[in-house]
Every structure is written in structure tokens, then in C-alpha cells.
Motif scaffolding. Structure first.
Motif, PDB file in Angstrom:
ATOM      1  N   MET A   1      74.409 -59.264  21.592  1.00 52.96           N
ATOM      2  CA  MET A   1      74.222 -59.232  20.120  1.00 52.96           C
ATOM      3  C   MET A   1      73.412 -57.990  19.732  1.00 52.96           C
ATOM      4  O   MET A   1      72.338 -57.759  20.277  1.00 52.96           O
ATOM      5  CB  MET A   1      73.476 -60.506  19.706  1.00 52.96           C
ATOM      6  N   SER A   2      73.941 -57.204  18.788  1.00 53.51           N
ATOM      7  CA  SER A   2      73.240 -55.963  18.452  1.00 53.51           C
ATOM      8  C   SER A   2      71.991 -56.244  17.608  1.00 53.51           C
ATOM      9  O   SER A   2      71.917 -57.236  16.874  1.00 53.51           O
ATOM     10  CB  SER A   2      74.179 -55.012  17.706  1.00 53.51           C
ATOM     11  N   THR A   3      71.006 -55.345  17.753  1.00 51.20           N
ATOM     12  CA  THR A   3      69.740 -55.525  17.038  1.00 51.20           C
ATOM     13  C   THR A   3      69.963 -55.482  15.534  1.00 51.20           C
ATOM     14  O   THR A   3      69.441 -56.327  14.793  1.00 51.20           O
ATOM     15  CB  THR A   3      68.751 -54.405  17.446  1.00 51.20           C
ATOM     16  N   LEU A   4      70.748 -54.492  15.067  1.00 52.12           N
ATOM     17  CA  LEU A   4      70.957 -54.363  13.621  1.00 52.12           C
ATOM     18  C   LEU A   4      71.569 -55.647  13.049  1.00 52.12           C
ATOM     19  O   LEU A   4      71.202 -56.105  11.968  1.00 52.12           O
ATOM     20  CB  LEU A   4      71.855 -53.148  13.316  1.00 52.12           C
ATOM     21  N   GLN A   5      72.469 -56.235  13.807  1.00 53.19           N
ATOM     22  CA  GLN A   5      73.107 -57.480  13.364  1.00 53.19           C
ATOM     23  C   GLN A   5      72.085 -58.611  13.229  1.00 53.19           C
ATOM     24  O   GLN A   5      72.095 -59.354  12.245  1.00 53.19           O
ATOM     25  CB  GLN A   5      74.186 -57.850  14.386  1.00 53.19           C
ATOM     26  N   ARG A   6      71.175 -58.692  14.187  1.00 50.64           N
ATOM     27  CA  ARG A   6      70.124 -59.724  14.118  1.00 50.64           C
ATOM     28  C   ARG A   6      69.178 -59.471  12.955  1.00 50.64           C
ATOM     29  O   ARG A   6      68.737 -60.390  12.270  1.00 50.64           O
ATOM     30  CB  ARG A   6      69.366 -59.799  15.453  1.00 50.64           C
ATOM     31  N   VAL A   7      68.893 -58.182  12.704  1.00 46.09           N
ATOM     32  CA  VAL A   7      68.009 -57.823  11.592  1.00 46.09           C
ATOM     33  C   VAL A   7      68.664 -58.234  10.252  1.00 46.09           C
ATOM     34  O   VAL A   7      68.008 -58.833   9.382  1.00 46.09           O
ATOM     35  CB  VAL A   7      67.712 -56.305  11.607  1.00 46.09           C
ATOM     36  N   ILE A   8      69.935 -57.911  10.102  1.00 43.90           N
ATOM     37  CA  ILE A   8      70.646 -58.258   8.855  1.00 43.90           C
ATOM     38  C   ILE A   8      70.696 -59.783   8.706  1.00 43.90           C
ATOM     39  O   ILE A   8      70.484 -60.322   7.614  1.00 43.90           O
ATOM     40  CB  ILE A   8      72.071 -57.641   8.849  1.00 43.90           C
ATOM     41  N   ALA A   9      70.958 -60.470   9.806  1.00 44.05           N
ATOM     42  CA  ALA A   9      71.039 -61.942   9.775  1.00 44.05           C
ATOM     43  C   ALA A   9      69.701 -62.555   9.354  1.00 44.05           C
ATOM     44  O   ALA A   9      69.654 -63.538   8.603  1.00 44.05           O
ATOM     45  CB  ALA A   9      71.462 -62.463  11.152  1.00 44.05           C
ATOM     46  N   ASN A  10      68.606 -61.963   9.797  1.00 43.09           N
ATOM     47  CA  ASN A  10      67.275 -62.445   9.410  1.00 43.09           C
ATOM     48  C   ASN A  10      67.015 -62.140   7.922  1.00 43.09           C
ATOM     49  O   ASN A  10      66.472 -62.970   7.178  1.00 43.09           O
ATOM     50  CB  ASN A  10      66.215 -61.803  10.315  1.00 43.09           C
ATOM     51  N   ALA A  11      67.458 -60.963   7.480  1.00 40.16           N
ATOM     52  CA  ALA A  11      67.257 -60.588   6.067  1.00 40.16           C
ATOM     53  C   ALA A  11      68.044 -61.518   5.141  1.00 40.16           C
ATOM     54  O   ALA A  11      67.546 -61.902   4.074  1.00 40.16           O
ATOM     55  CB  ALA A  11      67.670 -59.137   5.848  1.00 40.16           C
ATOM     56  N   VAL A  12      69.257 -61.904   5.545  1.00 41.64           N
ATOM     57  CA  VAL A  12      70.066 -62.810   4.717  1.00 41.64           C
ATOM     58  C   VAL A  12      69.333 -64.142   4.538  1.00 41.64           C
ATOM     59  O   VAL A  12      69.297 -64.716   3.436  1.00 41.64           O
ATOM     60  CB  VAL A  12      71.482 -62.990   5.333  1.00 41.64           C
ATOM     61  N   ALA A  13      68.703 -64.616   5.596  1.00 40.36           N
ATOM     62  CA  ALA A  13      67.930 -65.864   5.491  1.00 40.36           C
ATOM     63  C   ALA A  13      66.651 -65.643   4.672  1.00 40.36           C
ATOM     64  O   ALA A  13      66.272 -66.480   3.844  1.00 40.36           O
ATOM     65  CB  ALA A  13      67.589 -66.376   6.890  1.00 40.36           C
ATOM     66  N   ALA A  14      65.994 -64.500   4.863  1.00 43.00           N
ATOM     67  CA  ALA A  14      64.704 -64.255   4.197  1.00 43.00           C
ATOM     68  C   ALA A  14      64.853 -64.052   2.677  1.00 43.00           C
ATOM     69  O   ALA A  14      63.984 -64.479   1.909  1.00 43.00           O
ATOM     70  CB  ALA A  14      64.013 -63.043   4.827  1.00 43.00           C
ATOM     71  N   VAL A  15      65.937 -63.401   2.234  1.00 48.65           N
ATOM     72  CA  VAL A  15      66.081 -63.174   0.780  1.00 48.65           C
ATOM     73  C   VAL A  15      66.257 -64.492   0.032  1.00 48.65           C
ATOM     74  O   VAL A  15      65.868 -64.624  -1.136  1.00 48.65           O
ATOM     75  CB  VAL A  15      67.235 -62.200   0.408  1.00 48.65           C
ATOM     76  N   ASP A  16      66.829 -65.460   0.716  1.00 51.15           N
ATOM     77  CA  ASP A  16      66.997 -66.767   0.091  1.00 51.15           C
ATOM     78  C   ASP A  16      65.622 -67.407  -0.158  1.00 51.15           C
ATOM     79  O   ASP A  16      65.364 -67.957  -1.239  1.00 51.15           O
ATOM     80  CB  ASP A  16      67.823 -67.630   1.052  1.00 51.15           C
ATOM     81  N   ARG A  17      64.741 -67.275   0.830  1.00 52.87           N
ATOM     82  CA  ARG A  17      63.371 -67.805   0.683  1.00 52.87           C
ATOM     83  C   ARG A  17      62.630 -67.037  -0.419  1.00 52.87           C
ATOM     84  O   ARG A  17      61.892 -67.624  -1.218  1.00 52.87           O
ATOM     85  CB  ARG A  17      62.637 -67.686   2.029  1.00 52.87           C
ATOM     86  N   ALA A  18      62.830 -65.702  -0.435  1.00 52.82           N
ATOM     87  CA  ALA A  18      62.185 -64.877  -1.460  1.00 52.82           C
ATOM     88  C   ALA A  18      62.676 -65.289  -2.857  1.00 52.82           C
ATOM     89  O   ALA A  18      61.882 -65.368  -3.803  1.00 52.82           O
ATOM     90  CB  ALA A  18      62.474 -63.398  -1.204  1.00 52.82           C
ATOM     91  N   GLY A  19      63.960 -65.570  -2.970  1.00 58.23           N
ATOM     92  CA  GLY A  19      64.519 -66.011  -4.253  1.00 58.23           C
ATOM     93  C   GLY A  19      63.902 -67.330  -4.700  1.00 58.23           C
ATOM     94  O   GLY A  19      63.665 -67.558  -5.893  1.00 58.23           O
ATOM     95  N   ARG A  20      63.608 -68.173  -3.739  1.00 54.58           N
ATOM     96  CA  ARG A  20      62.953 -69.458  -4.046  1.00 54.58           C
ATOM     97  C   ARG A  20      61.557 -69.213  -4.625  1.00 54.58           C
ATOM     98  O   ARG A  20      61.145 -69.847  -5.597  1.00 54.58           O
ATOM     99  CB  ARG A  20      62.858 -70.269  -2.736  1.00 54.58           C
ATOM    100  N   ILE A  21      60.863 -68.241  -4.046  1.00 52.25           N
ATOM    101  CA  ILE A  21      59.525 -67.881  -4.540  1.00 52.25           C
ATOM    102  C   ILE A  21      59.626 -67.347  -5.978  1.00 52.25           C
ATOM    103  O   ILE A  21      58.821 -67.708  -6.847  1.00 52.25           O
ATOM    104  CB  ILE A  21      58.877 -66.824  -3.612  1.00 52.25           C
ATOM    105  N   ASP A  88      71.030 -65.812   9.972  1.00 48.60           N
ATOM    106  CA  ASP A  88      72.218 -66.360   9.304  1.00 48.60           C
ATOM    107  C   ASP A  88      73.425 -66.347  10.260  1.00 48.60           C
ATOM    108  O   ASP A  88      73.792 -65.293  10.794  1.00 48.60           O
ATOM    109  CB  ASP A  88      72.516 -65.514   8.057  1.00 48.60           C
ATOM    110  N   GLY A  89      74.036 -67.494  10.422  1.00 47.08           N
ATOM    111  CA  GLY A  89      75.122 -67.652  11.401  1.00 47.08           C
ATOM    112  C   GLY A  89      76.356 -66.828  11.066  1.00 47.08           C
ATOM    113  O   GLY A  89      77.031 -66.299  11.969  1.00 47.08           O
ATOM    114  N   ALA A  90      76.672 -66.682   9.776  1.00 45.91           N
ATOM    115  CA  ALA A  90      77.881 -65.939   9.384  1.00 45.91           C
ATOM    116  C   ALA A  90      77.751 -64.460   9.773  1.00 45.91           C
ATOM    117  O   ALA A  90      78.733 -63.832  10.180  1.00 45.91           O
ATOM    118  CB  ALA A  90      78.115 -66.079   7.883  1.00 45.91           C
ATOM    119  N   VAL A  91      76.549 -63.911   9.659  1.00 47.90           N
ATOM    120  CA  VAL A  91      76.347 -62.496  10.047  1.00 47.90           C
ATOM    121  C   VAL A  91      76.546 -62.352  11.556  1.00 47.90           C
ATOM    122  O   VAL A  91      77.182 -61.400  12.023  1.00 47.90           O
ATOM    123  CB  VAL A  91      74.938 -62.003   9.642  1.00 47.90           C
ATOM    124  N   LEU A  92      76.031 -63.319  12.298  1.00 45.98           N
ATOM    125  CA  LEU A  92      76.101 -63.228  13.767  1.00 45.98           C
ATOM    126  C   LEU A  92      77.531 -63.311  14.288  1.00 45.98           C
ATOM    127  O   LEU A  92      77.815 -62.846  15.391  1.00 45.98           O
ATOM    128  CB  LEU A  92      75.239 -64.327  14.403  1.00 45.98           C
TER     129      LEU A  92
END
Ligand SMILES: Nc1ncnc2c1ncn2[C@@H]1O[C@H](COP(=O)(O)O)[C@@H](O)[C@H]1OP(=O)(O)O
Ligand SMILES: [Mg+2]
Ligand SMILES: [Mg+2]
Ligand SMILES: [Mg+2]
Length: 311
Positions: A1-21, A88-92
Motif C-alpha cells: 500500500m503506497s504512503t500517499l494512498q494511506r495519507v489521502i485515506a486518513n485525510a478523507v476520514a479526518a475531514v469528516d470529523r473536522a466538518g462535525r466540529i 477510508d476503505g474506498a481510497v485504499l
């Protein structure tokens, strides 16, 4: 699994939390507005959402350079439940283009705008608000994650079940949004809260059939991708790299283009100046860009410095 892909997958999950804030702060009724400069506001939502995104990404990817609009936020602790570890599973499930698959963590620069459209947020124009996380490699915007917390927002439904997240990778495509082009006319979108005589002169010279004045760089790029406008015209140095990195990558992945007003690439290296001194010009389709560049009046070109290399 590429690093950039994992980074994007984490960002997709994190923006959702940020939107909640962003929603929690709105519903608290206390926005905590600070004037950073003229026409430049910051709220508790900007501060907390940035803390959430930066704390999450830096925990999992400590060697990545992260630059956020609201600075280091020293002394402000991230709450435990702001730190998102999920990927995020879809990114992975995607396969990254080969030129991006081998990128090392230390060579990724992440540009975070925790709340784009702050002015509109404080005025209740909620659909103009986006959360932007862009990724650059070698100075080029290559991936963008955009969350729109109040998309099609209705007070009748649970706010935390509303909103949408879109992401794009240059060379792969976009997810969460369907690209379209306007059926007819010449529709230009531009600022509603940071206007100037130079901006208005430029738009007038382009002879549009319609001008859509809305907030947010992210929001305007979504209008381009979804076929509601042909071009985004902003000959002003007001937008910074965190305003354009994620939108540029998303738009390019969708078939459009975003440059400065001279047609020069915007560069996103870790040590660049933050303002986009050459302004912003973007089109829904890449092949429309040359026409709009030709229509920028000489007086407008003279008003904005020439930087970078031509696209
Ligand atoms: N003069 C300015 N000062 C600070 N930020 C600006 C300025 N002009 C534009 N921006 C940023 O670019 C975004 C797009 O501009 P506009 O909405 O005027 O079209 C704004 O929402 C704001 O981002 P932010 O809301 O994240 O501070
Ligand atoms: Mg701001
Ligand atoms: Mg912004
Ligand atoms: Mg912002």
C-alpha cells in the motif's frame, strides 16, 4: 500500500470529523470570531477543525510537512476524539498512478484550509463552506480532499448526517462528485466578499452571460466541476496556497485546470510564499483555459506579478 494512498485515506476520514466540529461550533451559538486582518476572519471552527486535521495527519505521518491556514495553534490541545486514525476503505481500494505510488512521506507537502468560506460561515451562507486538504509532490498539486459539511443542508434533518466528501487524484480521477459541463452561455464565478475594481474589470472584459458571486475557493471549484460555471476568475492575491491546493488537484483530476491569471502553474513546495500573488484562473475543461487567458486585459496582467512557469 503506497504512503500517499494511506495519507489521502486518513485525510478523507479526518475531514469528516473536522466538518462535525464546524457544525458543533455553529450549533453552540458562539463562533468566537477574531479579525486576523482586514476582510480576514477566524472562528473557533477554523481553529478547532485545523487542530483536528493537523493532529490526525501528523500523528500517523510525522515526516510529512503540513501547512495549515491557522498556523501552529500552539497551546491548544487536540481533544482525544479529534484524532482520527481511521483510513477510508474506498481510497485504499484504488490503484494509484505509478508516478505517485512510490512517493516517500517526507516528500509530501500537505496544505490545510480547515474552513474555506469563513466570512460566509459567519453570515449563515453555509453551503459556501468547505474543508480543504491538498497534497503536493515536487511542488505540484496531485491530490485533493474536499468536504462540504452543509451540502443540501436542511434544518429539518440531523445536521451530523448531512454533508459530502469528494476527493481526486491527478491521473486517477474524482470520487464523490460527478463532473459535468454547463449546457450553454459563458458563466463566470467569482468572489462575493473580496471584490476589487481589478476583478470587476477583468470579468467585464470577458463578456460573460452570467456572473455567480459566491464564497470560498473550494465552493467555486465545485461549481466548475458540477457544470454550473465555465470559469473561476479571481485576479487578486487574496487566495493562499491552502485555498487552491486541494481544489486545483480535484479540478485537474476531473478534467479542468487551475493556474494563476497569467497561465503559470501555482507551486506548492514547502518553502513557497503563501499568497497566490498571480491570482487564480480556473476552467471546467482544460481546453477552455487558453481562451480565458487571452481575454485577461493587459491592465489586469500588469496589476499582478508574474511568477512560476507557464502551464
Ligand atoms: N483578502 C483575503 N484575505 C484573506 N483570505 C482571503 C482573501 N481573499 C480570499 N481569501 C480566501 O480565499 C477564499 C476564496 O475567496 P472568496 O470567497 O473571496 O472568493 C476565501 O474564502 C478566503 O479563505 P478562508 O475563508 O479560508 O479564509
Ligand atoms: Mg481565512
Ligand atoms: Mg480559504
Ligand atoms: Mg480558511
Amino acid at each position: 500500500m503506497s504512503t500517499l494512498q494511506r495519507v489521502i485515506a486518513n485525510a478523507v476520514a479526518a475531514v469528516d470529523r473536522a466538518g462535525r466540529i464546524v457544525k458543533e461550533v455553529l450549533h453552540s451559538g458562539s463562533l468566537g470570531i477574531i479579525d486576523k486582518a482586514q476582510d480576514d476572519l477566524q472562528t473557533e471552527a477554523d481553529r478547532s477543525a485545523q487542530k483536528c486535521i493537523v493532529a490526525s495527519l501528523s500523528k500517523s505521518f510525522p515526516r510529512m510537512k503540513i501547512i495549515g491556514e491557522e498556523g501552529a495553534q500552539e497551546g491548544m490541545a487536540a481533544k482525544d476524539d479529534w484524532i482520527v486514525k481511521e483510513l477510508d476503505g474506498a481510497v485504499l481500494k484504488e490503484t494509484l498512478p505509478s508516478d505517485l505510488a512510490g512517493v516517500d512521506e517526507k516528500d509530501i507537502v500537505c496544505w490545510v484550509d480547515p474552513l474555506d468560506g469563513t466570512k460566509e460561515y459567519t453570515q449563515g451562507l453555509l453551503d459556501h463552506v468547505t474543508v480543504l486538504v491538498g497534497f503536493a509532490v515536487g511542488g505540484k498539486a496531485v491530490a485533493g480532499v474536499v468536504h462540504q459539511p452543509f451540502y443540501n443542508y436542511t434544518k429539518q434533518a440531523d445536521p451530523f448526517k448531512q454533508g459530502r466528501t469528494m476527493w481526486g487524484i491527478v491521473g486517477l480521477g474524482v470520487r464523490g462528485i460527478t463532473p459535468a459541463v454547463p449546457a450553454s452561455g459563458k458563466i463566470i464565478t467569482t468572489t462575493r466578499s473580496h471584490s476589487s475594481p481589478t476583478i470587476n474589470a477583468c470579468i467585464e472584459a470577458m463578456k460573460p452571460t452570467e456572473v455567480i458571486r459566491v464564497g470560498g475557493a473550494g465552493h467555486k471549484v465545485l461549481l466548475l466541476i458540477e457544470g454550473q460555471a465555465h470559469a473561476y476568475v479571481f485576479p487578486s492575491p487574496g487566495c493562499k496556497k491552502w485555498d487552491t491546493c486541494a481544489p486545483e488537484a480535484l479540478l485537474e483530476a476531473a478534467g479542468g485546470a487551475l493556474t494563476d491569471i497569467h497561465g503559470s502553474k501555482i507551486l506548492y513546495h514547502a518553502d513557497v510564499d503563501h499568497p497566490n500573488w498571480g491570482g487564480v484562473l480556473a476552467t471546467c475543461k482544460r481546453d477552455l483555459l487558453p481562451q480565458y487567458l487571452r481575454e485577461v486585459p493587459e491592465s489586469v496582467r500588469q496589476a499582478l506579478p508574474v511568477l512560476g512557469q507557464k502551464l
